[in-house]
Design an enzyme around this catalytic site. Sequence first.
Site, mmCIF file in Angstrom:
data_model
loop_
_atom_site.group_PDB
_atom_site.id
_atom_site.type_symbol
_atom_site.label_atom_id
_atom_site.label_comp_id
_atom_site.label_asym_id
_atom_site.label_seq_id
_atom_site.Cartn_x
_atom_site.Cartn_y
_atom_site.Cartn_z
ATOM 1 N N CYS A 47 99.691 10.733 56.754
ATOM 2 C CA CYS A 47 98.230 10.742 56.891
ATOM 3 C C CYS A 47 97.629 9.397 56.506
ATOM 4 C CB CYS A 47 97.633 11.850 56.013
ATOM 5 S SG CYS A 47 95.834 11.982 56.146
ATOM 6 N N CYS A 53 92.846 10.317 49.410
ATOM 7 C CA CYS A 53 92.393 11.700 49.456
ATOM 8 C C CYS A 53 93.058 12.516 48.354
ATOM 9 C CB CYS A 53 92.703 12.299 50.819
ATOM 10 S SG CYS A 53 92.246 14.035 50.973
ATOM 11 N N CYS A 56 96.205 15.554 48.642
ATOM 12 C CA CYS A 56 97.660 15.373 48.561
ATOM 13 C C CYS A 56 97.980 14.275 47.548
ATOM 14 C CB CYS A 56 98.247 14.968 49.919
ATOM 15 S SG CYS A 56 98.072 16.193 51.228
ATOM 16 N N CYS A 131 94.081 15.586 59.105
ATOM 17 C CA CYS A 131 94.570 16.354 57.966
ATOM 18 C C CYS A 131 95.893 16.998 58.339
ATOM 19 C CB CYS A 131 93.569 17.419 57.528
ATOM 20 S SG CYS A 131 94.079 18.293 56.016
ATOM 21 N N GLN A 235 95.834 33.865 49.216
ATOM 22 C CA GLN A 235 96.905 32.900 49.049
ATOM 23 C C GLN A 235 96.703 31.773 50.068
ATOM 24 O OE1 GLN A 235 99.035 32.832 46.638
ATOM 25 N NE2 GLN A 235 98.663 34.869 45.786
ATOM 26 N N GLU A 282 91.429 45.102 38.824
ATOM 27 C CA GLU A 282 90.851 43.846 39.297
ATOM 28 C C GLU A 282 89.436 43.677 38.743
ATOM 29 O OE1 GLU A 282 89.493 40.511 40.823
ATOM 30 O OE2 GLU A 282 91.605 41.069 40.861
ATOM 31 N N CYS A 351 100.129 30.597 39.085
ATOM 32 C CA CYS A 351 99.755 29.353 39.763
ATOM 33 C C CYS A 351 99.620 28.213 38.764
ATOM 34 C CB CYS A 351 98.453 29.536 40.542
ATOM 35 S SG CYS A 351 97.043 30.018 39.517
#
EC number: 2.1.1.190
Length: 393
Positions: A47, A53, A56, A131, A235, A282, A351
Amino acid sequence: MSIVLRLAARGDGVTEDGRHVALTAPGDEVAIDAEITPGPHHVTPPCRHFPRCGGCQLQHIDDESYAVFIAERVTGALGAQKIPAPELRPAHLSPPRTRRKASLRAERIGNRVVIGFSEAASHRIVDMQECHVLRPELFALVAPLRTMLLPLLKRGRPVEVGMAIADQGADLLLSGVSPEGLEASEAISAFAQGHGLARLSIDDGYGAQAWWEPAPVTVTLGGRNVALPPGAFLQATQDGEAALVAAVGEAVEEAENVLDLFAGLGTFALPLASRAKVHAAEGARDAALALKVAGGERVTVEHRDLFRRPLDAKELARFDAVVLDPPRAGAKEQAPALAAAGPGRIVYVSCNPATFARDARTLIDGGYALQWVKPVGQFRWSIHVELVALFTR
């Protein structure tokens, strides 16, 4: 010359002599004056926006090194808690251009609108011209969004552009925009209709409201259509979701009564419901309601803030297995009760390797053994890592 041995948690290379050098790959040679000689794992970033950016951080390394980096993020976090590395399953990497959910920023600068991810450690927006992580149908909306947003944005006031792929197509959420007048309203509707959006919602500070939604918006989870609230958690890639669901299913084994904590829309509860009775807890009201409608008789749903009111030993006693997928903060409030009175199998989806390792320490101190970890790299070329881990008594 000094050789880069590995990548640190923020993605910079660590040399033999202990230096941290940005934008290096394992095997690169770094001179005293910091000149870099690329090694066998250093590749040309695809890219034009890399490395400015912030979307990434690791486009300059090959997939082999990226998989090792993801695995070492996990083992490094466990090591910080003095937890020996368990069986480490091969890391799963989502392919390029598969991100189905992203949050971009847009800002009016003069008579143009810039839109994209922010630069690393900065509020400056990189005006996205290409992108390699977004799904093509989401990237295709970037250029027309510039035109549509120009009359709606006020100079110096960036807005958030939430993008997701639903069953019906692209789902956009504009936060920080306050359209005024019939002309603005018609322009938004024309944009949504012209680009075949599933929905376009606006949050002007009082909650998201759908401005365009020709049919109810859903997402398919476990073979069931689940109502998708604007901005709801998904996700990042369907590919990564499938890897996580498969690992969770393997870890749960033949459990007949499963508890799903931080259940969201039912990413794990609904697939598991095909073979077990599932109770899902939840904290987000809209997500809990959507799951309750979709779950049928096999899934019972409880709207519950697990940070303020974690399940106690008595409530945990009736389950054969627990699945938990907390946000980045982890499950610090719930972990002690699980350690003291949890069932024979705990499947932890995380995560954040650091908070996972903290909670793993609590579970291990309570008598659990960490059997294996499956790292998952959904956020292609980023330092963000997800995982599935199995604990047993």
